[in-house]
Design an enzyme around this catalytic site. Sequence first.
Site, mmCIF file in Angstrom:
data_model
loop_
_atom_site.group_PDB
_atom_site.id
_atom_site.type_symbol
_atom_site.label_atom_id
_atom_site.label_comp_id
_atom_site.label_asym_id
_atom_site.label_seq_id
_atom_site.Cartn_x
_atom_site.Cartn_y
_atom_site.Cartn_z
ATOM 1 N N HIS A 1 0.863 -1.182 0.000
ATOM 2 C CA HIS A 1 0.000 0.000 0.000
ATOM 3 C C HIS A 1 0.899 1.230 0.000
ATOM 4 O O HIS A 1 1.856 1.310 0.760
ATOM 5 C CB HIS A 1 -0.908 -0.006 1.232
ATOM 6 C CG HIS A 1 -2.047 0.956 1.147
ATOM 7 N ND1 HIS A 1 -1.874 2.323 1.193
ATOM 8 C CD2 HIS A 1 -3.382 0.765 1.009
ATOM 9 C CE1 HIS A 1 -3.038 2.922 1.093
ATOM 10 N NE2 HIS A 1 -3.977 2.010 0.983
ATOM 11 N N ARG B 1 -6.322 10.632 -0.047
ATOM 12 C CA ARG B 1 -6.034 11.148 -1.389
ATOM 13 C C ARG B 1 -7.322 11.378 -2.179
ATOM 14 O O ARG B 1 -7.435 12.335 -2.944
ATOM 15 C CB ARG B 1 -5.117 10.175 -2.128
ATOM 16 C CG ARG B 1 -3.675 10.238 -1.647
ATOM 17 C CD ARG B 1 -2.800 9.148 -2.244
ATOM 18 N NE ARG B 1 -3.047 7.862 -1.604
ATOM 19 C CZ ARG B 1 -3.130 6.707 -2.262
ATOM 20 N NH1 ARG B 1 -3.021 6.676 -3.579
ATOM 21 N NH2 ARG B 1 -3.317 5.593 -1.601
#
Length: 621
Positions: free
Chosen positions: A259, A279
């Site tokens: 990740h 994000r």
Amino acid sequence: MTQASAPGEGRHPMTGNAMSGDAPGGMERHSYDVVVVGAGGAGLRAAIAAHDSGARVAVVCKSLLGKAHTVMAEGGIAASMGNSYPEDNWEVHFRDTMRGGKMLNNWRMAQLHAQEAPERVMELEDWGALFDRTEDGLISQRDFGGHKYARLAHVGDRTGLEMIRTLQQRAVALGIDVFMECTVTDLFKADDRIAGAFAYWRESGRFIVFDAPSVILATGGIGKSFKVTSNSWEYTGDGHALAMRAGASLINMEFVQFHPTGMVWPPSVKGLLVTESVRGDGGILTNSEGKRFMFDYIPDFFKTETADTVEEADRWYDDKKNNRRPPELLPRDEVARAINSEIKAGRGTPHGGIYLDIASRRSPEFIRKRLPSMYHQFKELADVDITAEPMEIGPTCHYVMGGVEVDADTQESAVTGLYAVGECSGGMHGSNRLGGNSLGDLLVFGKRAGEAATAYARSLGDSRPQVDEKDVKSAQTSALAPFEVEGGENPYTIQSDLQQSMNDLVGIIRTAPELEESLSAIEAFKARASTMVVEGHRQYNPGWHLALDLRNMLIVSECIAKAALAREESRGGHTRDDFPGPDEEWGTKNLVVTLNPEGTGVSLHEKPLPEMPDELKGYFA
């Protein structure tokens, strides 16, 4: 009868263990139609489906009910419900999933997932899940990397927790038996069919035999083989290894997802996940020079749909229809490689990461509302205020795309009566999983596995395979073997060395010499593990638990390293520095691993991808 039940006659007053006095050593014995190993989203959904199909079902989980790793899935459940974008549909979701996996996915699994995920989400809501809502009262859907449209149904950034709460509540209400803090160490077979499972109570060390013709593995991933991981202690590859020892094969084991955003500082939260929602809600990635570097790493494959200027990327948050997506929302493998490149080039943070900044982009009120878990988690654990300062993040071992090779429609492995679902099954995600597809995967295939396992068990009538008592004695001897060694090595030392080796040699960027070195190291770890010693007694003995887990970690580590060495290309979660690009020929086949005939190592062979029907190929023209 379960550990979760109230103690009664013939049960230990503290642990609740039901003891069978006529069995040697007081070994318990239970009979079910279906035994589900694991109580995360996949295991609970499978157990509910099995129960609803008429099976007598038990769930066996390594830790406490409700503590499954599914709670770490914060962002949401990917499902093309069309609540934010009416033009979204299963075909677009299918296309995104296949493209995210670099076309190495099992097309049928990707198709079923895209088609059935919306119904599974609505089902969760019917069972009491409280999703965030749009202004029109529909389930809210958020943006995530690799998805063309906003399609993640979410509960703030606590979606996995809400999913587990809902499924757990339903399983308890249905009266499904749950064996908590109970570890399965072996599967039994008779006439090449599953006959049951062998387990022990972690608290008392007492053994249990489950007589069951259907076993569903839902044990999650392999992350504890790596030093830096978002995974909790349970993720030691148990289901992968149990399936291999029973004769099943694993697929796509070279593809490990790092990740992009795991915390690297402070040490109290090292490896802890920062959800992709940061994000999706406006967070940007910058290096030590303050540069928003993701614009330098947009691959040709995604250029047509990715903004190539800061201005367009920023406009996208307010006008998604007329602007392309920010490069921070590229698929996870692309973002992780870009971050790794910046750090290697000397543009990293003081603690070896890069910066993820949402504090300068959104108001504190917005952040606390949209990302409540992130805010409280880092404030409480690390005294980091994400509303006021950027986070130092870097890639962390998060998910394995590889797992048990299963039939797409039923999730049955090559072993009759053995099913695998969730992260311990392989094929659905190809070489890279899109964020949000994991929770949908658990629901869609959990339901399918539960129904298929029940149908098989009930079809047997009175001719169920019977557990051989010699196999029970063998499983017991194997489990107790670490107590019989004198002068051996501590399992903690071996685990630490294995994790460091996998981190250094089989990490996000790989080369042939390092992979060969890792395989030699694994052989040495196997030799050391054969003489590891456990002190004390079976009661409350974490050293013994680790000794048994370590056997599984060594098997899956060898699978990953061997497949990574064989695949001479870079694709998805597998990056070879010595073969930096994708290879067209490698894009037509999977790597399959099995336990060798001696049971001492891993055999590997290539297998062509299943042929996609022409009507589905049209989505990629």
